[in-house]
Design an enzyme around this catalytic site. Structure first.
Site, short mmCIF file in Angstrom:
data_model
loop_
_atom_site.label_atom_id
_atom_site.label_comp_id
_atom_site.label_asym_id
_atom_site.label_seq_id
_atom_site.Cartn_x
_atom_site.Cartn_y
_atom_site.Cartn_z
CG HIS A 46 -2.00 -1.03 1.30
ND1 HIS A 46 -3.10 -0.79 1.53
CD2 HIS A 46 -1.74 -2.31 1.30
CE1 HIS A 46 -3.81 -2.11 1.45
NE2 HIS A 46 -2.96 -2.90 1.37
CE1 TYR A 106 -7.38 2.31 8.11
CE2 TYR A 106 -5.40 3.15 8.65
CZ TYR A 106 -6.20 2.72 7.78
OH TYR A 106 -5.61 2.48 6.47
CD GLU A 128 -0.47 1.63 4.29
OE1 GLU A 128 -0.30 2.30 3.25
OE2 GLU A 128 -1.76 1.07 4.58
#
Ligand SMILES: *[C@@H]1O[C@H](CO)[C@@H](O)[C@H](O)[C@H]1NC(C)=O
Length: 315
Positions: A46, A106, A128
């Site tokens: 990501h 989150y 990420e």
């Protein structure tokens, strides 16, 4: 992530997103593939942040807090391998050590990370890999350079850590698709049906009790000590008794090898394999002895010259 949630929360998720009702063909294909292949680990790449994210991604009550899965330590280890091998991920000010628990960052539901772990026994990280969500094409080579060693080291660490081996049936000698658990960690990985091979990643530096089980066989367990190398461990499972229950062999604890490394893990299983071989040789020798006694030496010699030389000896 249906399994993670209790009824009320699941209903909310169902209504609000409809993810359970509208699975796309691609999603279904990936789900089937993951279940079918028994992947050891996976990563999804990501952008938009710089951090290695590990399960769980969702919490039971949907609130944002650290929610570790049964293999939390192992996931922290995997994520750290990625982060520490990266150009500067581990220097992050936002995420300590450049890693984070998904739900602590989150919570999300219906992601591949949690699903792969629950349904595929596959340890997935969400990587990420760049602060820039949509990098320009000419930035890609530098992003690749920053992540290259992380990707290689993550792969290498999967091979060099954990416990790997095969599961066999003692009666047929064939590989069986059993499953492997580590005592105290509530998750299972399955061995493949073709080769009976399993690959269980676990964080190094600890002693573990590894349990192999298979329906119709008695489960077996043994203790291993994991240092910086992977341990090879084969299991030969005895068919279950008439009671049809799987139970721990009583002697499993005292004969379990306290293995310190890869080499030390083998002798016990090699011995067990030898035992079967010895038994076989002894039975063959006994059979030959009986034949030899019945037919006297001269007759046996004459027998050898006869045409029935190649036929098995019938006693
Ligand atoms: C890592 O390096 C990139 C490129 O130089 C930079 O944009 C980013 O802010 C750095 N991140 C950290 C955590 O040091």
């Amino acid at each position: 992530m249906g399994l993670l949630l209790d009824g009320v929360v699941m209903q909310t998720i169902l209504i609000s997103t409809g993810i359970f009702l509208t699975k796309q063909p691609e999603t279904r294909a990936i789900m089937n593939w993951v279940k079918q292949e028994h992947f050891t680990a996976s990563a999804s790449l990501h952008g938009g942040a710089l951090v290695a994210n590990y399960p769980w991604d969702g919490t039971r009550d949907t609130s944002k807090h650290y929610y570790g899965c049964p293999d939390d330590k192992t996931f922290q280890h995997m994520a750290s391998v990625y982060s520490r091998s990266h150009y500067n991920m581990s220097l992050s000010k936002e995420f300590e050590g450049g890693i984070t628990n998904g739900a602590f960052w989150y919570p999300i539901y219906g992601g591949m990370q949690d699903w792969n772990y629950i349904h595929g026994g596959c340890f997935e990280l969400t990587l990420e890999i760049s602060d820039t969500k949509w990098p320009k094409a000419d930035e890609l080579p530098i992003i690749w350079e920053h992540n290259r060693m992380s990707m290689l080291n993550l792969l290498a660490s999967l091979i060099k850590s954990g416990v790997h081996g095969r599961i066999f049936a003692a009666d047929t000698g064939r590989p069986v698709p059993g499953s492997v658990m580590i005592k105290g960690i509530d998750s299972k990985v399955s061995a493949s049906s073709t080769f009976g091979d399993y690959h269980r990643i676990v964080a190094p530096g600890e002693t573990y009790e590894v349990v192999a089980s298979m329906r119709g066989f008695r489960q077996k367990s043994t203790r291993i000590r994991l240092e910086q190398e992977a341990v090879s461990l084969d299991f030969i499972l005895d068919p279950d008794g008439a009671d049809g229950q799987t139970k721990l062999l009583p002697r499993s604890n005292d004969r379990g090898c306290r293995c310190d490394n890869d080499n030390a893990a083998k002798p016990f299983h090699v011995h067990e394999a030898h035992l079967w071989l010895y038994l076989l040789i002894v039975s063959v020798l006994l059979a030959l002895y009986v034949v030899f006694k019945r037919k006297t030496v001269p007759r046996l010699l004459a027998y050898r010259h006869s045409s029935s030389l190649r036929r098995p000896v019938a006693v």
